[in-house]
Design an enzyme around this catalytic site. Structure first.
Site, mmCIF file in Angstrom:
data_model
loop_
_atom_site.group_PDB
_atom_site.id
_atom_site.type_symbol
_atom_site.label_atom_id
_atom_site.label_comp_id
_atom_site.label_asym_id
_atom_site.label_seq_id
_atom_site.Cartn_x
_atom_site.Cartn_y
_atom_site.Cartn_z
ATOM 1 C CB VAL A 27 -0.906 -0.008 0.950
ATOM 2 C CG1 VAL A 27 -1.660 1.782 0.968
ATOM 3 C CG2 VAL A 27 -1.796 -1.727 1.504
ATOM 4 N N PRO A 28 1.472 1.713 -1.050
ATOM 5 C CG PRO A 28 1.018 2.692 -3.121
ATOM 6 C CD PRO A 28 0.742 1.150 -2.285
ATOM 7 C CB CYS A 29 2.280 5.787 2.541
ATOM 8 S SG CYS A 29 2.968 4.176 3.515
ATOM 9 C CG HIS A 30 6.262 4.290 -1.033
ATOM 10 N ND1 HIS A 30 6.014 3.374 -0.932
ATOM 11 C CD2 HIS A 30 7.241 4.477 -2.037
ATOM 12 C CE1 HIS A 30 6.120 2.871 -2.443
ATOM 13 N NE2 HIS A 30 6.654 3.414 -2.938
ATOM 14 N NE ARG A 31 3.830 3.753 -6.065
ATOM 15 C CZ ARG A 31 3.601 2.470 -6.157
ATOM 16 N NH1 ARG A 31 2.170 2.695 -6.656
ATOM 17 N NH2 ARG A 31 4.470 1.359 -6.299
#
Length: 358
Positions: free
Chosen positions: A317-321
């Site tokens: 779940v790409p919260c780094h984006r």
């Protein structure tokens, strides 16, 4: 991706001082006075900061003229059991209910102290605690399928009914009878180029994937235990095996989307935000304000940030984006240096390093 980014010097010096094994594979330290390079968790005496040089890979340390340490073996792959331990691990898999004692370790040609140190580094528990947790996990599975309580306890190496009940109560907070309805949540450590990760999953879905040094890890594991009404035990299962394979492909640049089944249970607002994160394509970024507008709450920018921080499935779940409105890197629980590395891996143009020092 070019040359890998490193954490700040302060972060790396602290990791060296604390022998923090969660930074294994993230960086290597070389000592100018000895000509040797090591892993962050090397048990050798900590060198003076002014004598340390940091490298993002073992190959760069070798090219620079340093030789590998004979104590921590930095050229060996991180997270793989060494050859000297493999026969014991194979026997544990063959006889999962057996209690291996110190005498058994010596029969394998091993010293109990060496085995203990390895299990503490890799699993955060002693060898005997690891065995006990594995036996409990198997026993819980059999209880859930209707097995006899007393017979199950004896079969899995517990000397008395009271000892089995006490062990069950310690790990589940309830009695063996009540544990029949408890699901097992398997917890395993996964090596990665950005440091050790921790995965938690049931037989069906992955519930958690976090960096081992994240401060919220214990809180997140507790939330998983409550949400599943399950008990956390060391071991592996199909979702963990699958996510490890997919992570290897991701870091090798061969995978952009994850297929492992996941569970993102949270509050309705959190689930909205997490699903919005999953819609951000690899190689793209969104601001917190953009996510807020997408979920129909344009003024809830801070709440989006909190939901981002509560995400328990790092990378997948790409919260780094999600970045700041001005393009700066902000707010990543795994550390801003990891956020930068992930974006570089996914082909995002050079992120703004403005806030990497925060």
């Amino acid at each position: 991706m070019g040359r890998q980014s490193l954490p700040s010097v302060e972060t790396m010096l602290r990791a060296v001082k604390e022998r923090d094994c969660s930074f294994e594979g993230v960086f290597y330290l070389a000592v100018k006075t000895t000509g040797i390079f090591c892993r962050p968790g090397c048990p050798a005496r900590t060198p003076l900061p002014q004598n340390i040089v940091f490298f993002p890979s073992a190959s760069e340390a070798l090219i620079s003229g340093f030789r590998a340490c004979r104590r921590c073996h930095p050229l060996e792959r991180v997270g793989i059991a060494p050859d000297w331990l493999r026969p014991l691990l194979d026997d544990i898999e063959t006889e999962p209910t057996r209690r291996f004692r110190d005498a058994d370790l010596r029969d394998h040609g091993l010293t109990p102290e060496r085995v203990r140190r390895w299990f503490l580094r890799q699993h955060g528990m002693t060898f005997h605690a690891y065995q006990r947790a594995r036996r409990l996990g198997r026993a819980l599975g059999e209880l859930r399928e209707g097995a006899d309580i007393l017979g199950t306890g004896f079969e899995h190496g517990f000397d008395s009914a009271s000892g089995f009940a006490e062990a069950i109560a310690r790990i589940t907070g309830t009695s063996p009878g009540a544990s029949r309805s408890s699901d097992r949540v398997m917890v395993a450590r996964i090596p990665s180029p950005l440091g050790t990760m921790v995965a938690a999953a049931t037989d069906r879905v992955l519930w958690l994937l976090e960096f081992a040094d994240r401060r919220m890890l214990e809180t997140q594991l507790s939330r998983v235990a409550r949400a599943t009404k399950g008990v956390l035990v060391p071991g592996s299962c199909e979702p963990i095996v699958q996510v490890q394979e997919e992570l290897d492909e991701y870091f090798a640049g061969k995978r952009r989307e994850f297929c492992v089944p996941i569970e993102i249970a949270g509050t309705p607002f959190q689930e909205q935000v997490w699903r919005a994160l999953c819609r951000i394509p690899p190689g793209k970024t969104r601001s917190y304000a953009e996510i807020a507008r997408e979920v129909g709450r344009p003024t809830a920018i801070r709440a989006v940030g909190r939901a981002n921080g509560d995400n328990r499935l790092a990378i997948i779940v790409p919260c780094h984006r999600v970045i700041g409105a001005n393009g700066a890197l902000t707010g990543y629980g795994g550390g801003l240096w990891r956020k930068q590395r992930l974006l570089e891996l996914e082909g995002v143009s050079q992120p703004d390093p403005l806030e990497l020092t925060r």
